[in-house]
Design a protein around this motif. Structure first.
Motif, PDB file in Angstrom:
ATOM      1  N   ALA A  58       0.773  -1.069  -0.106  1.00  0.00           N
ATOM      2  CA  ALA A  58       0.026  -0.076  -0.152  1.00  0.00           C
ATOM      3  C   ALA A  58       0.961   1.258  -0.077  1.00  0.00           C
ATOM      4  CB  ALA A  58      -0.949  -0.121   1.108  1.00  0.00           C
ATOM      5  N   ARG A  59       2.171   1.225   0.042  1.00  0.00           N
ATOM      6  CA  ARG A  59       2.900   2.353   0.329  1.00  0.00           C
ATOM      7  C   ARG A  59       4.079   2.293  -0.718  1.00  0.00           C
ATOM      8  NH1 ARG A  59       5.449   1.253   6.003  1.00  0.00           N
ATOM      9  NH2 ARG A  59       6.430   3.127   5.860  1.00  0.00           N
ATOM     10  N   LEU A  60       3.849   1.695  -1.709  1.00  0.00           N
ATOM     11  CA  LEU A  60       4.774   1.475  -3.020  1.00  0.00           C
ATOM     12  C   LEU A  60       3.986   1.610  -4.132  1.00  0.00           C
ATOM     13  CD1 LEU A  60       7.021  -1.569  -1.520  1.00  0.00           C
ATOM     14  CD2 LEU A  60       7.548   0.819  -1.632  1.00  0.00           C
ATOM     15  N   SER A  61       4.786   2.233  -5.104  1.00  0.00           N
ATOM     16  CA  SER A  61       3.814   2.157  -6.498  1.00  0.00           C
ATOM     17  C   SER A  61       5.072   1.990  -7.525  1.00  0.00           C
ATOM     18  CB  SER A  61       3.294   3.536  -6.738  1.00  0.00           C
ATOM     19  OG  SER A  61       4.151   4.612  -6.610  1.00  0.00           O
ATOM     20  N   PRO A  62       4.791   0.884  -8.670  1.00  0.00           N
ATOM     21  CA  PRO A  62       5.548   0.813  -9.583  1.00  0.00           C
ATOM     22  C   PRO A  62       5.821   1.707 -10.697  1.00  0.00           C
ATOM     23  CG  PRO A  62       3.638  -0.299  -9.946  1.00  0.00           C
ATOM     24  CD  PRO A  62       3.501   0.389  -8.555  1.00  0.00           C
ATOM     25  N   ARG A  63       6.978   2.027 -11.298  1.00  0.00           N
ATOM     26  CA  ARG A  63       6.855   3.011 -12.198  1.00  0.00           C
ATOM     27  C   ARG A  63       8.135   2.442 -13.303  1.00  0.00           C
ATOM     28  NH1 ARG A  63      11.210   6.717 -12.118  1.00  0.00           N
ATOM     29  NH2 ARG A  63      11.441   6.610  -9.862  1.00  0.00           N
ATOM     30  N   ARG A  64       7.708   2.275 -14.650  1.00  0.00           N
ATOM     31  CA  ARG A  64       8.594   1.910 -15.703  1.00  0.00           C
ATOM     32  C   ARG A  64       8.837   3.211 -16.550  1.00  0.00           C
ATOM     33  NH1 ARG A  64       9.893  -2.806 -16.590  1.00  0.00           N
ATOM     34  NH2 ARG A  64      10.487  -3.725 -18.696  1.00  0.00           N
ATOM     35  N   GLU A  65      10.250   2.923 -16.877  1.00  0.00           N
ATOM     36  CA  GLU A  65      11.144   3.972 -17.768  1.00  0.00           C
ATOM     37  C   GLU A  65      11.836   3.307 -18.872  1.00  0.00           C
ATOM     38  OE1 GLU A  65      12.222   8.006 -15.332  1.00  0.00           O
ATOM     39  OE2 GLU A  65      13.514   6.284 -15.033  1.00  0.00           O
ATOM     40  N   LEU A  66      11.935   3.865 -19.790  1.00  0.00           N
ATOM     41  CA  LEU A  66      12.643   3.375 -21.200  1.00  0.00           C
ATOM     42  C   LEU A  66      13.937   3.985 -21.232  1.00  0.00           C
ATOM     43  CD1 LEU A  66       9.395   3.893 -23.568  1.00  0.00           C
ATOM     44  CD2 LEU A  66       9.987   1.928 -21.793  1.00  0.00           C
ATOM     45  N   VAL A  67      14.708   3.159 -21.844  1.00  0.00           N
ATOM     46  CA  VAL A  67      16.072   3.579 -22.057  1.00  0.00           C
ATOM     47  C   VAL A  67      16.444   3.204 -23.768  1.00  0.00           C
ATOM     48  CG1 VAL A  67      18.611   3.249 -21.457  1.00  0.00           C
ATOM     49  CG2 VAL A  67      16.873   2.616 -20.017  1.00  0.00           C
ATOM     50  N   VAL A  68      17.212   4.328 -24.313  1.00  0.00           N
ATOM     51  CA  VAL A  68      17.774   3.916 -25.672  1.00  0.00           C
ATOM     52  C   VAL A  68      19.255   4.367 -25.763  1.00  0.00           C
ATOM     53  CG1 VAL A  68      15.652   4.231 -26.736  1.00  0.00           C
ATOM     54  CG2 VAL A  68      17.072   6.318 -26.300  1.00  0.00           C
ATOM     55  N   ALA A  69      19.979   3.593 -26.340  1.00  0.00           N
ATOM     56  CA  ALA A  69      21.566   4.014 -26.324  1.00  0.00           C
ATOM     57  C   ALA A  69      22.086   3.680 -27.966  1.00  0.00           C
ATOM     58  CB  ALA A  69      22.113   3.037 -25.384  1.00  0.00           C
ATOM     59  N   GLY A  70      23.132   4.612 -28.056  1.00  0.00           N
ATOM     60  CA  GLY A  70      23.912   4.368 -29.329  1.00  0.00           C
ATOM     61  C   GLY A  70      25.066   5.077 -29.120  1.00  0.00           C
ATOM     62  N   SER A  71      26.104   4.967 -30.266  1.00  0.00           N
ATOM     63  CA  SER A  71      27.350   5.448 -30.073  1.00  0.00           C
ATOM     64  C   SER A  71      27.356   6.920 -30.530  1.00  0.00           C
ATOM     65  CB  SER A  71      28.259   4.661 -30.685  1.00  0.00           C
ATOM     66  OG  SER A  71      28.183   4.899 -32.326  1.00  0.00           O
ATOM     67  N   ILE A  72      28.269   7.733 -29.839  1.00  0.00           N
ATOM     68  CA  ILE A  72      28.503   8.914 -30.489  1.00  0.00           C
ATOM     69  C   ILE A  72      30.073   9.111 -30.523  1.00  0.00           C
ATOM     70  CG2 ILE A  72      26.290  10.111 -29.974  1.00  0.00           C
ATOM     71  CD1 ILE A  72      27.560  11.360 -27.252  1.00  0.00           C
ATOM     72  N   GLU A  73      30.571  10.464 -31.195  1.00  0.00           N
ATOM     73  CA  GLU A  73      31.848  10.514 -31.119  1.00  0.00           C
ATOM     74  C   GLU A  73      32.643  10.935 -29.784  1.00  0.00           C
ATOM     75  OE1 GLU A  73      29.690  11.701 -32.993  1.00  0.00           O
ATOM     76  OE2 GLU A  73      30.443  11.505 -35.201  1.00  0.00           O
ATOM     77  N   ALA A  74      33.617  10.598 -29.408  1.00  0.00           N
ATOM     78  CA  ALA A  74      33.989  10.873 -27.886  1.00  0.00           C
ATOM     79  C   ALA A  74      34.009  12.422 -27.444  1.00  0.00           C
ATOM     80  CB  ALA A  74      35.328  10.161 -27.853  1.00  0.00           C
ATOM     81  N   ASP A  75      34.348  13.078 -28.627  1.00  0.00           N
ATOM     82  CA  ASP A  75      34.566  14.605 -28.381  1.00  0.00           C
ATOM     83  C   ASP A  75      33.073  14.947 -28.234  1.00  0.00           C
ATOM     84  OD1 ASP A  75      33.550  14.576 -30.858  1.00  0.00           O
ATOM     85  OD2 ASP A  75      35.211  15.498 -31.921  1.00  0.00           O
ATOM     86  N   ARG A  76      32.255  14.359 -28.311  1.00  0.00           N
ATOM     87  CA  ARG A  76      30.691  14.998 -28.117  1.00  0.00           C
ATOM     88  C   ARG A  76      30.378  14.339 -26.619  1.00  0.00           C
ATOM     89  NH1 ARG A  76      26.886  13.146 -32.788  1.00  0.00           N
ATOM     90  NH2 ARG A  76      25.292  14.377 -31.664  1.00  0.00           N
ATOM     91  N   ASP A  77      31.248  13.770 -25.795  1.00  0.00           N
ATOM     92  CA  ASP A  77      30.620  13.566 -24.601  1.00  0.00           C
ATOM     93  C   ASP A  77      30.259  14.513 -23.601  1.00  0.00           C
ATOM     94  OD1 ASP A  77      30.575  12.132 -22.044  1.00  0.00           O
ATOM     95  OD2 ASP A  77      32.985  12.077 -21.651  1.00  0.00           O
TER      96      ASP A  77
END
Length: 511
Positions: free
Chosen positions: A245-264
């Protein structure tokens, strides 16, 4: 979002597969402590307890660090969006200081373990930022920066960040970390076994007898007898203190891909705006097309499991990533699930008011890495009889926050009631309307069925009643899973449990 990125696969699982499965528990066992769950909280507790001289058995329904921990965004920080100003008001300055200190010491402990065990887990020290682009929220961030600094964090308010777009302001906390969580936990599991701990995978827990000693019964028919039991299953599979009764579930999405290191982006970022957006990068192996590049990880679009079109949410998140990081090639897409407590603070400690040898760790609110590591140390202190300054702060039995918690508690219960009743009144489509790769709760023969049509056109039917507390499940087409909107249980298209608190599969049905 590209078709390649639509595949539900976590970068952490793909790049640290973990080797052959450990055996399931096949015979009765006696230990000092039984730990249920092999995510970050369970493994951290088991490892600390083994180092303290206790014999430990870990029971995991799936694979080690392959559940929630294997699908995280992997930021290890004591900056938890906008928590400290709220804690200062609800728990007082001392409560906020204890929260900051406990989370910070957990990160420091992880750094010590990485160095001691020589774990190759892409550990990087980074600053953490909570930012907003809306100038109307700047005062909120200034208050948070002041509260975080008062709590003891190296926090400041800034207007410049490493993001490729302007922000109205940000809370910056230096000296935080990011890493590869599965590589870290697999190394922790190996070291646990070196020190006598035992880990059993594909072992479901169905019962808990809180006698002296305790007895944990498994679906495979074996029993573990233990003086103490830790329930670290993310959402507790036992609810003897009405924690549901004191907890609620929450889902989140993740996307990932590569970028140039100088755009870190040179940091870990999160904003409460835009239905949450979180950004960080990670090292990539320097071979082939990935030479000189980093992995961009973007998280957001939080929602209640079993509600709405997840594919549309993935598309929105992918579009945001492409707009702010042009040219990013998204090759990974997955989802994570968090459990929010109604009063902000995780619940770590005795399972219920009458518990003497059973403990729980839950409600980390999206910050389960530092929270799980903190929980491992806190539970070890409680089991071994040591003092811990923040035991009261995280105590699941806490009552002093009941009045402040009431509005969030009532809102959570209203949502559960709405789904429990309303979903049963919702019109159900006919079976013939289901295209391949889709599922829905339909009416067939005067009954409701959860039906999935596979790519070959064959129908697979199960009961739509969640085996936890009976809410009706709904279909997540992007991940091809049945999800319960009440407490977050998830099931495969064949009805098998993917994620608790349910421990039993959806019943098979004929159609």
């Amino acid at each position: 979002m590209t078709e390649k990125a639509r595949v539900n696969r976590s970068y952490w699982l793909q790049t640290a597969p973990g080797g052959p499965p450990r055996p399931a528990l096949a015979e009765d066992l006696d230990v000092d402590v039984a730990v249920i769950g092999a995510g970050v909280a369970g493994l951290s507790a088991a490892w600390e307890l083994a180092r303290a001289g206790r014999s430990v058995a870990v029971l995991e329904a799936g694979r080690v660090a392959a559940g929630v921990t294997g699908h995280t965004s992997a930021k290890l920080t004591a900056q938890h969006t906008l928590v400290y100003d709220k804690l200062r008001r609800t728990r007082g300055p001392e409560g906020a200081r204890l929260y900051a200190r406990s989370q910070t010491e957990a990160i420091e402990r992880a750094a010590e373990i990485v160095a001691e065990l020589g774990i190759d887990c892409d550990w990087e020290t980074r600053s953490a930022y909570t930012y907003v682009c809306d100038a109307g929220r700047v005062d909120e961030l200034r208050a948070e920066a002041a509260a975080a600094k008062e709590a003891g964090l190296p926090a400041s308010f800034v207007t410049e960040t490493g993001l490729p777009f302007p922000v109205a302001g940000a809370v910056k906390v230096t000296g935080q970390a990011q890493f590869h969580p599965r590589r870290y936990l697999l190394a922790l599991a190996d070291d646990l076994e070196t020190h006598g701990g035992r880990i059993f995978e594909n072992t479901t827990v169905h019962g808990l007898d809180e006698g002296e000693p305790c007895r944990v019964s498994t679906g495979e028919g074996a029993t573990v007898t233990a003086r103490d039991v830790v329930v670290a299953t993310h959402y507790p599979i036992f609810d003897r203190a009405l924690l549901f009764a004191r907890l609620s579930p929450r889902r989140e999405l993740v996307v990932a891909g590569s970028i140039e290191a100088d755009r870190d982006v040179d940091g870990m970022y999160i904003t409460p705006d835009e239905n949450t957006r979180s950004v960080r990068t990670a090292p990539l192996d320097g071979a082939g097309d990935d030479a000189g590049r980093r992995l961009l990880v973007v998280t957001g679009e939080h929602f209640t499991p079993g509600t709405g079109d997840t594919r549309e949410r993935f598309d929105r998140l992918s579009a945001w990533a492409g707009e702010h990081f042009p040219g990013v090639g998204l090759t990974y897409a997955w989802a994570t699930q968090d459990i929010d407590p109604t009063d902000t603070v995780p619940m770590v400690g005795p399972l219920h008011p009458g518990a003497h040898h059973t403990y729980v760790a839950t409600g980390f609110g999206g910050w389960g890495l530092s929270g799980g590591m903190m929980a491992g140390r806190l539970l070890t202190a409680q089991i071994t009889g040591e003092e811990c300054a923040w035991s009261e702060l995280y105590d699941p039995r806490r009552l002093r926050t009941a009045v402040r918690e009431a509005p969030a508690f009532l809102k959570t219960q209203a949502e559960v009631a709405r789904h429990f009743v309303g979903d049963r009144l919702r019109p159900a489509p006919p079976v013939d309307s289901l295209p391949p790769g889709e599922g829905a709760v339909v009416r067939a023969g005067g009954d409701r069925l959860a039906v999935y049509r596979d790519e070959a056109g064959a129908l697979h039917a199960v009961s739509p009643r969640c085996t936890h507390l009976g809410c009706l499940v709904d279909f997540n087409a992007a991940e091809r899973a049945w999800e319960c909107p009440c407490h977050g249980s998830r099931f495969g298209t064949d009805g098998k449990v993917i994620q608790g608190p349910a421990t039993k599969p959806l019943e098979q049905r004929d159609i």
